[in-house]
Design a protein around this motif. Structure first.
Motif, PDB file in Angstrom:
ATOM      1  N   ASN A 258       7.667   2.056  13.703  1.00  0.00           N
ATOM      2  CA  ASN A 258       6.568   2.031  14.918  1.00  0.00           C
ATOM      3  C   ASN A 258       5.076   2.445  14.413  1.00  0.00           C
ATOM      4  O   ASN A 258       4.826   2.896  14.659  1.00  0.00           O
ATOM      5  N   ARG A 259       4.768   1.478  13.098  1.00  0.00           N
ATOM      6  CA  ARG A 259       3.765   2.151  12.801  1.00  0.00           C
ATOM      7  C   ARG A 259       2.334   0.547  13.926  1.00  0.00           C
ATOM      8  O   ARG A 259       1.347   1.044  13.179  1.00  0.00           O
ATOM      9  N   GLY A 309       8.686 -15.639  17.199  1.00  0.00           N
ATOM     10  CA  GLY A 309       7.486 -14.607  18.015  1.00  0.00           C
ATOM     11  C   GLY A 309       6.175 -14.903  17.406  1.00  0.00           C
ATOM     12  O   GLY A 309       5.836 -15.999  16.638  1.00  0.00           O
ATOM     13  N   TRP A 310       5.364 -13.965  17.560  1.00  0.00           N
ATOM     14  CA  TRP A 310       3.890 -14.099  17.244  1.00  0.00           C
ATOM     15  C   TRP A 310       3.403 -12.724  16.692  1.00  0.00           C
ATOM     16  O   TRP A 310       3.108 -11.895  16.620  1.00  0.00           O
ATOM     17  N   MET A 311       2.535 -13.296  15.736  1.00  0.00           N
ATOM     18  CA  MET A 311       1.676 -12.778  14.835  1.00  0.00           C
ATOM     19  C   MET A 311       0.686 -12.103  15.694  1.00  0.00           C
ATOM     20  O   MET A 311      -0.272 -12.812  15.052  1.00  0.00           O
ATOM     21  N   SER A 312       0.915 -11.001  15.550  1.00  0.00           N
ATOM     22  CA  SER A 312      -0.426 -10.309  16.379  1.00  0.00           C
ATOM     23  C   SER A 312      -1.273  -9.241  15.765  1.00  0.00           C
ATOM     24  O   SER A 312      -0.414  -9.065  14.781  1.00  0.00           O
ATOM     25  N   PRO A 313      -2.623 -10.118  15.492  1.00  0.00           N
ATOM     26  CA  PRO A 313      -3.367  -9.604  14.718  1.00  0.00           C
ATOM     27  C   PRO A 313      -3.671  -8.410  15.091  1.00  0.00           C
ATOM     28  O   PRO A 313      -5.025  -8.127  15.485  1.00  0.00           O
ATOM     29  N   PHE A 314      -2.695  -7.062  15.384  1.00  0.00           N
ATOM     30  CA  PHE A 314      -3.100  -6.031  16.351  1.00  0.00           C
ATOM     31  C   PHE A 314      -4.090  -5.262  16.080  1.00  0.00           C
ATOM     32  O   PHE A 314      -5.562  -5.471  16.740  1.00  0.00           O
ATOM     33  N   THR A 315      -4.451  -5.019  14.886  1.00  0.00           N
ATOM     34  CA  THR A 315      -5.768  -4.075  14.087  1.00  0.00           C
ATOM     35  C   THR A 315      -6.947  -4.912  13.698  1.00  0.00           C
ATOM     36  O   THR A 315      -7.005  -5.473  12.350  1.00  0.00           O
ATOM     37  N   PRO A 316      -8.018  -4.737  13.896  1.00  0.00           N
ATOM     38  CA  PRO A 316      -9.531  -5.527  13.467  1.00  0.00           C
ATOM     39  C   PRO A 316      -9.668  -4.985  11.812  1.00  0.00           C
ATOM     40  O   PRO A 316      -9.110  -3.772  11.138  1.00  0.00           O
ATOM     41  N   HIS A 426      -3.555  -2.406   0.313  1.00  0.00           N
ATOM     42  CA  HIS A 426      -4.360  -1.837   0.020  1.00  0.00           C
ATOM     43  C   HIS A 426      -5.233  -2.070  -1.203  1.00  0.00           C
ATOM     44  O   HIS A 426      -6.469  -1.859  -0.618  1.00  0.00           O
ATOM     45  N   ALA A 427      -4.711  -3.553  -1.402  1.00  0.00           N
ATOM     46  CA  ALA A 427      -5.880  -4.280  -2.342  1.00  0.00           C
ATOM     47  C   ALA A 427      -6.630  -4.943  -1.372  1.00  0.00           C
ATOM     48  O   ALA A 427      -6.737  -5.971  -2.028  1.00  0.00           O
ATOM     49  N   ASN A 428      -6.365  -5.156  -0.319  1.00  0.00           N
ATOM     50  CA  ASN A 428      -6.909  -6.894   0.636  1.00  0.00           C
ATOM     51  C   ASN A 428      -9.096  -6.209   0.435  1.00  0.00           C
ATOM     52  O   ASN A 428      -9.136  -5.050   0.635  1.00  0.00           O
ATOM     53  N   ALA A 429      -9.214  -7.344   0.145  1.00  0.00           N
ATOM     54  CA  ALA A 429     -10.959  -7.386   0.325  1.00  0.00           C
ATOM     55  C   ALA A 429     -10.991  -7.875   1.441  1.00  0.00           C
ATOM     56  O   ALA A 429     -12.093  -7.194   2.418  1.00  0.00           O
ATOM     57  N   ASP A 432      -7.172  -6.623   7.583  1.00  0.00           N
ATOM     58  CA  ASP A 432      -7.047  -5.348   7.916  1.00  0.00           C
ATOM     59  C   ASP A 432      -5.690  -4.709   7.079  1.00  0.00           C
ATOM     60  O   ASP A 432      -5.303  -5.616   6.112  1.00  0.00           O
ATOM     61  N   ARG A 433      -5.811  -3.524   6.813  1.00  0.00           N
ATOM     62  CA  ARG A 433      -5.412  -3.046   5.285  1.00  0.00           C
ATOM     63  C   ARG A 433      -3.585  -1.902   5.693  1.00  0.00           C
ATOM     64  O   ARG A 433      -3.889  -2.484   6.796  1.00  0.00           O
ATOM     65  N   GLY A 434      -3.492  -1.446   4.661  1.00  0.00           N
ATOM     66  CA  GLY A 434      -2.170  -0.697   5.309  1.00  0.00           C
ATOM     67  C   GLY A 434      -0.797  -1.067   4.381  1.00  0.00           C
ATOM     68  O   GLY A 434      -1.373  -2.354   4.159  1.00  0.00           O
ATOM     69  N   TYR A 435      -0.192  -0.446   4.583  1.00  0.00           N
ATOM     70  CA  TYR A 435       1.709  -0.825   3.798  1.00  0.00           C
ATOM     71  C   TYR A 435       2.438  -0.302   4.413  1.00  0.00           C
ATOM     72  O   TYR A 435       2.318   0.217   6.025  1.00  0.00           O
TER      73      TYR A 435
END
Ligand code: FRU
Length: 504
Positions: A258-259, A309-316, A426-429, A432-435
């Motif tokens: 549930n992240r 499904g929809w690939m929801s871009p939840f977080t800017p 985490h190495a995206n320029a 949104d990041r995170g794992y």
């Protein structure tokens, strides 16, 4: 009330023309650096949830939530694509635009069925702002229908289920026919903010009767269940199980689970007409990635259950919002039950027909801390690989994709310490990041990894788990690398398939 609610405040034809022109405007100046090669997306504008996934008159139809005027969520319309084979798609005219009092502020999600009259019926939620102006006063939502002879041009019937108690959230009908009756489930939020699923019944698809509360979510924090689906799956012995699928608002993060801000989940149980739904599992996530939401299934003629499904871009950040488009659907999936009664999620088998130019790397060994380039530049591939965990000593290891000269990349790694698969950004320029980290049970690891221009989907061990995440690469060539950290990596098989575009 019923009459005025079905009155037009604008002609549907002119609302559709305006919407079509809105998409065309955005499409004209679209930047394609992240525009998908093998995912459904709009020509221009914002899309969210898949709706009305069905097969009608020899073609697959996928409808979706569309804002034709902007690259963010707004006044929702119903966009449409169709396909003969689930592989190559063609754009269809926008199917529905707000035009009635009942759907003045948006055509919200719903489903499609072939009616007793042989026509295609779209059930959807007519959305209005309760104060008539903006979201600050909450929603006023009712269930509506529209019909079509050709599956392309729709005539609105209008409201079929009113919201007499004025519930704030009351939406997303999924309709099916069983034993001579039509059934509908949709989600709602009670006055004390609990998420529930309602079941309605009809003989003629026009007059609907409340039947029962099918499901109450046990978690008091969950205040709404949206994007409903309810469908049977047979196990290997031919026993039927029912899957209740919903996207929960208000679910709290729990360890690796549930992240995301909202969670697309399901419960498996038993149900028959006239009986209560009896769940036999806890709720489980459809997908462990950053960006999977609001899935919907259809039963194919050959008995398979297919899902988008929809690939929801939840977080800017959502860097493609400056490019004229935002939002894509997942690849189509096949949903089945394994011999443990657990759901398996695999890419629809039709997708192997997109493969061209396969490169077989055979077995690969990586020394400790070695990184090696597999492909110097590619934007649409499927990678099939195995990792022999017993023979590998690496703490982390696997693929780096979207790897660019500035050392930006996304990792699809096996993590020996947690025994999980990671999509690590985490190495995206950009974006949104995170794992995210999905569990798996075996000691060997079999992965299918779909990499498009801005996304990664991972299917683990023949569908034990799935992960879907956006990944926005930097400028320049996009390499795929193999990498082993603090130990060796044994990869018995590695194949990379280039994937052809799907025609959109
Ligand atoms: C899910 C959802 C649905 C609603 C639609 C609005 O993402 O919020 O509940 O019908 O999208 O666009």
């Amino acid at each position: 009330m019923t009459n005025s609610i079905n009155n037009e405040f604008v002609s549907h034809a002119s609302a559709l023309d305006r919407a079509q022109a809105g998409v065309a405007d955005l499409a004209r100046s679209r930047n394609d650096r992240w525009y998908p090669r093998f995912h459904i997306a709009s020509d221009g504008g914002w899309i969210n949830s898949p709706n009305g996934f069905c097969f009608f008159r020899g073609r697959w139809h996928v409808f979706y939530q569309l804002n034709p005027f902007d690259t963010q969520w707004g006044t929702m319309h119903c966009g449409h694509v169709s396909s003969e084979d689930l592989v190559t798609w063609r754009r269809e005219p926008i199917a529905l635009a707000p035009s009635l009092e009942a759907d003045r502020d948006g055509i919200y999600s719903g489903s499609a069925v072939v009616g007793d009259d042989g026509r295609l019926w779209l059930f959807y939620t007519g959305h209005r702002w309760a104060n008539g102006v903006d979201p600050s006063g909450g929603n006023f939502e009712v269930q509506c229908a529209a019909v079509s002879d050709d599956g392309v041009h729709f005539e609105k019937i209008g409201m079929v289920i009113d919201n007499v108690d004025g519930f704030n959230h009351f939406r997303d009908p999924k309709v099916w026919k069983q034993d001579g009756l039509w059934y509908m489930v949709f989600g709602m939020s009670t006055k004390n903010r609990r998420g529930q699923v309602l079941l309605y019944v009809s003989e003629d698809m026009l007059i609907w009767h409340f039947h029962s509360i099918l499901y109450r979510h046990p978690n008091p924090g969950v205040f709404m269940l949206e994007s409903l689906d309810f469908f049977p799956l047979s196990d290997k012995e031919g026993n039927e199980h029912w899957v209740l699928s919903f996207s929960a608002l208000g679910e709290r993060p729990n360890g690796f689970a549930n992240r995301n801000p909202h969670t697309a989940s399901y419960v498996i149980g038993s149900w028959a007409p006239g009986e209560e739904f009896a769940p036999r599992t806890e709720f489980r996530m459809w997908d462990w990635g950053h960006n999977f939401y609001a899935p919907q299934t259809v039963r194919a003629d050959d008995g398979r259950t297919l899902q988008y499904g929809w690939m929801s871009p939840f977080t800017p950040a959502r860097p493609n919002q400056g490019d004229g488009w935002c939002g894509q659907l997942s690849i189509p999936r096949e949903i089945s039950l394994d011999s443990y009664g657990c759901i398996r999620i695999n890419p629809a088998r039709e997708l192997t027909r997109l493969r061209t130019d396969t490169i077989d790397f055979g077995a690969v060994h990586l020394d400790a801390n070695e990184t090696t380039t597999v492909m110097a530049d590619c934007d649409a591939v499927e990678i099939e690989m195995e990792i022999d965990i017993n023979e590998s000593t690496a703490e982390f290891g696997g693929l780096k994709v979207h790897s660019t000269k500035d050392n930006a990349h996304s990792s699809v790694f096996y993590d020996a310490q947690t025994h999980r698969i990671l999509i690590d950004r985490h190495a995206n320029a950009r974006g949104d990041r995170g794992y995210r980290a999905a569990p798996f049970t075996s000691n060997t690891l079999k992965l299918r990894v779909f990499v498009d221009r801005a996304s990664i989907e991972v299917f683990i061990n023949d569908g034990e788990q799935a992960m879907s995440s956006y990944s926005f690469p930097s400028e320049g060539p996009r390499a795929i690398e193999l990498s082993a950290e603090s130990g060796t990596l044994e990869i018995p098989t590695l194949r990379v398939h280039h994937l052809s575009p799907i025609g959109l």
